[in-house]
Design a protein around this motif. Structure first.
Motif, PDB file in Angstrom:
ATOM      1  N   SER A 229       0.846  -1.192   0.000  1.00 15.88           N
ATOM      2  CA  SER A 229       0.000   0.000   0.000  1.00 15.88           C
ATOM      3  C   SER A 229       0.883   1.244   0.000  1.00 15.88           C
TER       4      SER A 229
ATOM      5  N   LYS B 220       0.157  -5.763   1.014  1.00 12.85           N
ATOM      6  CA  LYS B 220      -1.220  -6.028   0.616  1.00 12.85           C
ATOM      7  C   LYS B 220      -1.390  -7.473   0.139  1.00 12.85           C
TER       8      LYS B 220
ATOM      9  N   SER C 131      -7.407  -7.639   2.606  1.00 15.49           N
ATOM     10  CA  SER C 131      -8.405  -6.656   2.197  1.00 15.49           C
ATOM     11  C   SER C 131      -8.229  -5.362   2.988  1.00 15.49           C
ATOM     12  N   ARG C 132      -9.021  -4.351   2.620  1.00 14.40           N
ATOM     13  CA  ARG C 132      -8.953  -3.070   3.325  1.00 14.40           C
ATOM     14  C   ARG C 132      -9.351  -3.197   4.780  1.00 14.40           C
ATOM     15  N   SER C 133     -10.220  -4.151   5.056  1.00 13.58           N
ATOM     16  CA  SER C 133     -10.656  -4.364   6.441  1.00 13.58           C
ATOM     17  C   SER C 133      -9.671  -5.213   7.240  1.00 13.58           C
ATOM     18  N   GLY C 134      -8.609  -5.669   6.569  1.00 15.26           N
ATOM     19  CA  GLY C 134      -7.606  -6.466   7.258  1.00 15.26           C
ATOM     20  C   GLY C 134      -7.832  -7.964   7.193  1.00 15.26           C
ATOM     21  N   ARG C 135      -8.862  -8.421   6.459  1.00 11.52           N
ATOM     22  CA  ARG C 135      -9.131  -9.851   6.342  1.00 11.52           C
ATOM     23  C   ARG C 135      -8.162 -10.501   5.360  1.00 11.52           C
TER      24      ARG C 135
ATOM     25  N   LYS D 203     -10.796 -17.875   3.431  1.00  9.28           N
ATOM     26  CA  LYS D 203     -11.052 -16.466   3.716  1.00  9.28           C
ATOM     27  C   LYS D 203     -11.254 -16.310   5.209  1.00  9.28           C
TER      28      LYS D 203
ATOM     29  N   VAL E 194     -14.634 -12.839  10.483  1.00  7.82           N
ATOM     30  CA  VAL E 194     -14.688 -11.668  11.369  1.00  7.82           C
ATOM     31  C   VAL E 194     -15.778 -11.924  12.395  1.00  7.82           C
TER      32      VAL E 194
ATOM     33  N   GLU F 219     -19.528 -13.051  10.412  1.00  7.90           N
ATOM     34  CA  GLU F 219     -18.900 -13.472   9.163  1.00  7.90           C
ATOM     35  C   GLU F 219     -17.837 -14.515   9.485  1.00  7.90           C
TER      36      GLU F 219
END
Length: 212
Positions: free
Chosen positions: A75, A81, A109-113, A141, A144, A148
């Motif tokens: 990033s 990333k 991902s942007r959410s940190g997953r 995957k 969360v 999820e």
């Protein structure tokens, strides 16, 4: 644009749809992007063939290869990333495909997953619009919390399509989502149309969520 060979389609049968629509987001588009970038990088950095060989008839013999490579993306803040690594990669000029041995892909991902994908090998066309994961393919995957849960897909063959945001496998497939388990002979996941179809001998184990 070259296309990868497809397995014959099975006779459509009824399957699970509504309950599995939430799994459609599983399709790992970041993985497709990473494999695409890897294919482009390998093409640009491959040694050039001698001019005398240009006029030779195209064969299925590899025209370039790479060993023990790693490709990373960061990033703007310098955070990792995603990255793609493989033991070996070869390019076939007659089919315009890249074969990677023991590919390992990590993406955040942007959410940190975190999403990971591994297989014995992968085959992709040059523009990365189609990727085949072959041999003990596993895509995981990260979950969360309880809303999820983690999602894992296992199969001997997974065919990914970047342009239509979908995946297909005509090999037996197992899906784990939290405590729930799904099995089928075939899988067709269409993210654009929000459809997730299991076909063949379908087995489902649903575990009721615990009430607080």
């Amino acid at each position: 644009m070259n296309s990868l060979p497809r397995l014959p389609s099975p006779t459509p049968v009824s399957g699970w749809r509504n309950r599995l629509e939430t799994l459609v987001a599983f399709v790992p588009m970041v993985i497709l992007a990473m494999l695409l970038w890897g294919s482009v990088w390998l093409v640009r950095n491959a040694p050039k063939a001698p001019l005398s060989a240009v006029s030779a008839e195209t064969s299925h013999e590899p025209d370039y290869y790479a060993n023990n490579f790693t490709l990373k993306t960061y990033s703007l803040q310098g955070e990792l990333k995603s990255f793609l690594q493989g033991v070996a990669s070869v390019h076939f000029p007659d089919t315009l495909t890249n074969l990677i041995e023991q590919p390992v892909v990590y993406s955040v991902s942007r959410s940190g997953r975190l999403t990971t994908a591994v297989a014995k090998r992968s085959l992709s066309n040059e523009d990365g619009s189609e990727i085949q994961l072959m041999g003990q393919a596993v895509v995981h995957k990260q979950g969360v919390g309880t809303q999820e849960p983690a999602l894992t897909l296992r199969s001997e063959f997974i065919h990914l399509f970047a342009n239509t945001d979908s995946l297909v496998t005509y090999a037996p497939v197992k899906i784990e989502r939290g405590d729930n388990r799904f099995q089928a002979n075939h899988l067709n996941a269409d993210n654009l149309n929000q459809r997730f179809l299991l076909q063949g001998q379908v087995k489902v184990l649903l575990v009721p969520s615990k009430r607080q």
